[in-house]
Design a protein around this motif. Structure first.
Motif, short mmCIF file in Angstrom:
data_model
loop_
_atom_site.label_atom_id
_atom_site.label_comp_id
_atom_site.label_asym_id
_atom_site.label_seq_id
_atom_site.Cartn_x
_atom_site.Cartn_y
_atom_site.Cartn_z
N GLY A 84 -18.97 -27.76 1.10
CA GLY A 84 -18.99 -27.71 -0.35
C GLY A 84 -19.37 -29.01 -1.04
O GLY A 84 -19.28 -29.10 -2.26
N ARG A 85 -19.82 -29.99 -0.28
CA ARG A 85 -20.20 -31.26 -0.92
C ARG A 85 -21.35 -31.08 -1.90
O ARG A 85 -21.44 -31.84 -2.87
CB ARG A 85 -20.57 -32.31 0.13
CG ARG A 85 -19.37 -32.86 0.85
CD ARG A 85 -19.75 -33.98 1.76
NE ARG A 85 -18.56 -34.50 2.44
CZ ARG A 85 -18.60 -35.43 3.36
NH1 ARG A 85 -19.74 -35.97 3.71
NH2 ARG A 85 -17.48 -35.83 3.91
N ASP A 86 -22.21 -30.12 -1.69
CA ASP A 86 -23.34 -29.90 -2.59
C ASP A 86 -22.89 -29.50 -3.99
O ASP A 86 -23.65 -29.62 -4.95
CB ASP A 86 -24.29 -28.86 -2.00
CG ASP A 86 -23.62 -27.52 -1.72
OD1 ASP A 86 -22.38 -27.50 -1.50
OD2 ASP A 86 -24.33 -26.50 -1.70
N GLN A 87 -21.66 -29.04 -4.15
CA GLN A 87 -21.13 -28.69 -5.47
C GLN A 87 -20.71 -29.92 -6.27
O GLN A 87 -20.39 -29.80 -7.45
CB GLN A 87 -19.93 -27.75 -5.32
CG GLN A 87 -20.28 -26.42 -4.70
CD GLN A 87 -19.04 -25.58 -4.46
OE1 GLN A 87 -17.95 -25.88 -4.94
NE2 GLN A 87 -19.21 -24.51 -3.71
N TRP A 88 -20.70 -31.07 -5.63
CA TRP A 88 -20.24 -32.30 -6.27
C TRP A 88 -21.30 -33.41 -6.12
O TRP A 88 -21.01 -34.47 -5.58
CB TRP A 88 -18.93 -32.77 -5.63
CG TRP A 88 -17.88 -31.70 -5.57
CD1 TRP A 88 -17.61 -30.86 -4.54
CD2 TRP A 88 -16.99 -31.35 -6.61
NE1 TRP A 88 -16.59 -30.02 -4.87
CE2 TRP A 88 -16.18 -30.29 -6.13
CE3 TRP A 88 -16.77 -31.84 -7.90
CZ2 TRP A 88 -15.19 -29.72 -6.91
CZ3 TRP A 88 -15.77 -31.25 -8.66
CH2 TRP A 88 -15.00 -30.21 -8.17
N PRO A 89 -22.52 -33.21 -6.62
CA PRO A 89 -23.58 -34.21 -6.40
C PRO A 89 -23.29 -35.58 -7.02
O PRO A 89 -23.70 -36.60 -6.48
CB PRO A 89 -24.83 -33.58 -7.02
CG PRO A 89 -24.30 -32.57 -7.99
CD PRO A 89 -22.99 -32.08 -7.40
N ASN A 90 -22.57 -35.60 -8.13
CA ASN A 90 -22.25 -36.89 -8.75
C ASN A 90 -21.18 -37.65 -7.98
O ASN A 90 -21.03 -38.86 -8.16
CB ASN A 90 -21.82 -36.71 -10.20
CG ASN A 90 -22.95 -36.23 -11.07
OD1 ASN A 90 -24.12 -36.49 -10.78
ND2 ASN A 90 -22.62 -35.50 -12.11
N TYR A 91 -20.45 -36.96 -7.14
CA TYR A 91 -19.38 -37.59 -6.37
C TYR A 91 -19.87 -38.01 -4.99
O TYR A 91 -19.57 -39.09 -4.52
CB TYR A 91 -18.21 -36.61 -6.25
CG TYR A 91 -16.92 -37.22 -5.75
CD1 TYR A 91 -16.09 -37.92 -6.62
CD2 TYR A 91 -16.54 -37.11 -4.43
CE1 TYR A 91 -14.90 -38.48 -6.19
CE2 TYR A 91 -15.35 -37.66 -3.98
CZ TYR A 91 -14.54 -38.35 -4.86
OH TYR A 91 -13.36 -38.91 -4.42
N PHE A 92 -20.63 -37.14 -4.34
CA PHE A 92 -21.09 -37.40 -2.98
C PHE A 92 -22.53 -37.88 -2.91
O PHE A 92 -23.01 -38.21 -1.83
CB PHE A 92 -20.94 -36.15 -2.11
CG PHE A 92 -19.53 -35.74 -1.89
CD1 PHE A 92 -18.69 -36.48 -1.09
CD2 PHE A 92 -19.02 -34.61 -2.50
CE1 PHE A 92 -17.36 -36.11 -0.90
CE2 PHE A 92 -17.70 -34.22 -2.30
CZ PHE A 92 -16.88 -34.98 -1.50
N GLY A 93 -23.24 -37.86 -4.02
CA GLY A 93 -24.65 -38.19 -4.00
C GLY A 93 -25.46 -36.91 -4.01
O GLY A 93 -24.96 -35.83 -3.69
N SER A 94 -26.71 -37.02 -4.36
CA SER A 94 -27.54 -35.83 -4.55
C SER A 94 -27.77 -35.04 -3.27
O SER A 94 -28.03 -33.85 -3.31
CB SER A 94 -28.89 -36.22 -5.16
OG SER A 94 -29.55 -37.12 -4.29
N THR A 95 -27.66 -35.67 -2.12
CA THR A 95 -27.87 -34.94 -0.87
C THR A 95 -26.59 -34.31 -0.35
O THR A 95 -26.62 -33.53 0.58
CB THR A 95 -28.42 -35.87 0.22
OG1 THR A 95 -27.45 -36.89 0.49
CG2 THR A 95 -29.74 -36.48 -0.19
N GLY A 96 -25.46 -34.69 -0.93
CA GLY A 96 -24.19 -34.16 -0.47
C GLY A 96 -23.77 -34.73 0.87
O GLY A 96 -22.83 -34.29 1.49
N GLN A 97 -24.48 -35.73 1.30
CA GLN A 97 -24.19 -36.33 2.60
C GLN A 97 -23.24 -37.50 2.43
O GLN A 97 -22.40 -37.49 1.58
CB GLN A 97 -25.49 -36.76 3.27
CG GLN A 97 -26.43 -35.61 3.54
CD GLN A 97 -25.80 -34.53 4.41
OE1 GLN A 97 -25.23 -34.81 5.45
NE2 GLN A 97 -25.87 -33.30 3.96
N GLY A 98 -23.42 -38.51 3.20
CA GLY A 98 -22.53 -39.66 3.17
C GLY A 98 -21.84 -39.76 4.51
O GLY A 98 -22.41 -39.45 5.54
N VAL A 99 -20.61 -40.14 4.50
CA VAL A 99 -19.84 -40.28 5.71
C VAL A 99 -19.63 -38.89 6.33
O VAL A 99 -19.31 -37.93 5.64
CB VAL A 99 -18.47 -40.93 5.41
CG1 VAL A 99 -17.62 -41.02 6.66
CG2 VAL A 99 -18.68 -42.30 4.79
N ALA A 100 -19.85 -38.81 7.62
CA ALA A 100 -19.66 -37.53 8.31
C ALA A 100 -18.20 -37.09 8.19
O ALA A 100 -17.29 -37.91 8.27
CB ALA A 100 -20.04 -37.67 9.78
#
Length: 137
Positions: A53-69
């Motif tokens: 569900g990271r893609d639902q929070w692009p401003n929090y996780f970044g536009s790709t929804g990625q970041g730390v595994a």
């Protein structure tokens, strides 16, 4: 004063943790705001811990929804208790979450604490979500 369950109690101890949170921080938000914040806080924590569900929070996780595994498997993640309260002003709130999870290495821990901070963006509750998460510090 509620007594906290011992670590490793499992889901049986979650009610006592919820009661302890509610006793420690009396409610100070209206029911609509509290529901919105709890729903958002749970979803955001789940996305952070498991990656789902990271893609639902692009401003929090970044536009790709990625970041730390993500470190926690979805099936081995549980929110034990949660409350939402004002955070120093009527347009700021914090969601206090207590959670448990088993990491990908098999280590289980419970009683983990996460505080997520939100800011009110829409004062008219009937027009949709009124709260957005603030970036991690």
């Amino acid at each position: 004063m509620s007594t906290l369950p011992p670590h490793g109690e499992g889901a049986a101890g979650d009610r006592a943790i919820q009661q302890a949170l509610e006793s420690a921080w009396p409610a100070d938000l209206d029911a609509v705001d509290e529901r919105q914040l709890l729903t958002a806080g749970r979803a955001l924590l789940r996305a952070d811990a498991t990656g789902v569900g990271r893609d639902q929070w692009p401003n929090y996780f970044g536009s790709t929804g990625q970041g730390v595994a993500p470190a926690f498997a979805t099936a081995r993640f549980r929110i034990q208790a949660a409350i939402a309260r004002q955070d120093g002003a009527p347009d700021r709130a914090v969601v206090h979450l207590v959670w448990a999870g088993t990491d990908r290495g098999g280590t289980h821990t419970d009683g983990r604490i996460t505080d997520l901070h939100f800011t009110r963006t829409n004062p008219i509750k009937e027009e949709g979500p009124a709260w957005i998460p603030q970036p991690r510090a």
